[in-house]
Design a protein around this motif. Structure first.
Motif, mmCIF file in Angstrom:
data_model
loop_
_atom_site.group_PDB
_atom_site.id
_atom_site.type_symbol
_atom_site.label_atom_id
_atom_site.label_comp_id
_atom_site.label_asym_id
_atom_site.label_seq_id
_atom_site.Cartn_x
_atom_site.Cartn_y
_atom_site.Cartn_z
ATOM 1 N N LEU A 1 3.980 4.979 11.349
ATOM 2 C CA LEU A 1 3.472 4.917 9.973
ATOM 3 C C LEU A 1 3.065 3.491 9.614
ATOM 4 O O LEU A 1 2.056 3.274 8.924
ATOM 5 N N GLY A 2 3.851 2.526 10.080
ATOM 6 C CA GLY A 2 3.500 1.136 9.814
ATOM 7 C C GLY A 2 2.182 0.753 10.457
ATOM 8 O O GLY A 2 1.329 0.102 9.833
ATOM 9 N N GLY B 1 0.815 -1.212 0.000
ATOM 10 C CA GLY B 1 0.000 0.000 0.000
ATOM 11 C C GLY B 1 0.849 1.264 0.000
ATOM 12 O O GLY B 1 2.090 1.230 -0.015
ATOM 13 N N LEU B 2 0.169 2.396 0.057
ATOM 14 C CA LEU B 2 0.842 3.686 -0.063
ATOM 15 C C LEU B 2 1.776 3.980 1.101
ATOM 16 O O LEU B 2 2.762 4.708 0.942
ATOM 17 N N PHE B 3 1.495 3.451 2.289
ATOM 18 C CA PHE B 3 2.307 3.786 3.465
ATOM 19 C C PHE B 3 3.697 3.147 3.433
ATOM 20 O O PHE B 3 4.564 3.506 4.221
ATOM 21 N N ILE B 4 3.902 2.200 2.532
ATOM 22 C CA ILE B 4 5.236 1.606 2.381
ATOM 23 C C ILE B 4 6.239 2.672 1.937
ATOM 24 O O ILE B 4 7.399 2.692 2.397
ATOM 25 N N TYR B 5 5.817 3.578 1.081
ATOM 26 C CA TYR B 5 6.739 4.547 0.484
ATOM 27 C C TYR B 5 7.212 5.614 1.479
ATOM 28 O O TYR B 5 8.407 5.923 1.516
ATOM 29 N N PRO B 6 6.340 6.215 2.307
ATOM 30 C CA PRO B 6 6.879 7.134 3.320
ATOM 31 C C PRO B 6 7.781 6.439 4.333
ATOM 32 O O PRO B 6 8.743 7.040 4.821
ATOM 33 N N ILE B 7 7.496 5.174 4.650
ATOM 34 C CA ILE B 7 8.391 4.442 5.554
ATOM 35 C C ILE B 7 9.751 4.249 4.902
ATOM 36 O O ILE B 7 10.800 4.392 5.550
ATOM 37 N N ALA B 8 9.745 3.933 3.613
ATOM 38 C CA ALA B 8 11.019 3.782 2.887
ATOM 39 C C ALA B 8 11.783 5.099 2.865
ATOM 40 O O ALA B 8 13.017 5.112 2.983
ATOM 41 N N LEU B 9 11.065 6.221 2.720
ATOM 42 C CA LEU B 9 11.712 7.532 2.739
ATOM 43 C C LEU B 9 12.337 7.811 4.105
ATOM 44 O O LEU B 9 13.461 8.310 4.195
#
Length: 220
Positions: free
Chosen positions: A128-129, A15-23
């Motif tokens: 965030l997770g 989902g979309l929340f993977i990307y802010p966590i990666a950032l």
């Protein structure tokens, strides 16, 4: 190849929340690398500066010592320089120690800079997770509300599995960030301790030299 395919599928399903966590993880890694290199450089500079200063300290030549501290910008040199400047005004050890403490206060913030962000980023990644998982679960229950009763169990378990990916990735990001924070904090404290030890050695030698000049026996 299977490894990269698994990672790609993990990001797609998360989902979309993977990307802010990666950032957040990328920012934390960048801070860790920059701080580690900086602290290693400062440790080497301080050790070299004090090793170069020791021969001058044994000669008790204040003018040469002052010139050295002005030409060398290592934290230990700046701290000793503050002590030498105060010694021109007063001979009281407490006053010299106070001046050197002020010199330390200038160096410590640069050593501790940005390290505290790692703990904050670790908490942000975890939150965030969890947020991604909660939103994913809400979406999952909404999606199966109108589904065929025979398929509800299967769809729900699949949706929950996908939603949990964000929590897993948040923890994957948070754990190394917390470890990095602990390692950098210990390294910073070790450098600060070595600078303080150098300052104590400087004060002890200067006190001994002053006692010798006053005609006191060296063993006192």
């Amino acid at each position: 190849m299977d490894f990269f395919s698994s990672i790609a599928k993990f990001f797609q399903d998360g989902g979309l929340f993977i990307y802010p966590i990666a950032l957040v993880l990328a920012i934390g890694v960048a801070i860790t690398v920059e701080r580690w290199r900086f602290l290693n450089s400062e440790k080497s500079r301080n050790l070299k500066a004090f090793d170069d200063f020791l021969p001058l300290l044994r000669t008790d030549d204040h003018d040469k010592m002052t010139l050295f501290t002005r030409d060398n910008d290592a934290p230990v040199s700046r701290m000793i320089g503050c002590g030498l400047d105060m010694m021109k005004v007063t001979k009281q050890r407490a006053d010299v120690e106070q001046a050197m403490s002020e010199g330390m206060m200038e160096a410590v913030p640069r050593l501790e800079q940005r390290t505290g962000y790692l703990a904050v980023l670790a908490n942000v990644a975890t939150l965030l997770g969890l947020l991604g998982t909660i939103i994913g679960l809400i979406a999952a229950f909404t999606a199966v509300a109108n589904a065929d009763p025979a398929e509800k169990s299967k769809l729900l378990s699949l949706s929950i599995s996908v939603a949990m990916n964000t929590t897993a990735f948040g923890l994957i990001a948070a754990i190394p960030l917390l470890i990095s924070h602990a390692l950098l904090t210990n390294k910073t404290n070790a450098i600060i301790g070595s600078i303080e030890m150098a300052g104590v050695k400087f004060l002890n030698v200067m006190t001994l030299n002053r006692a010798i000049q006053a005609g006191l026996p060296k063993d006192k």
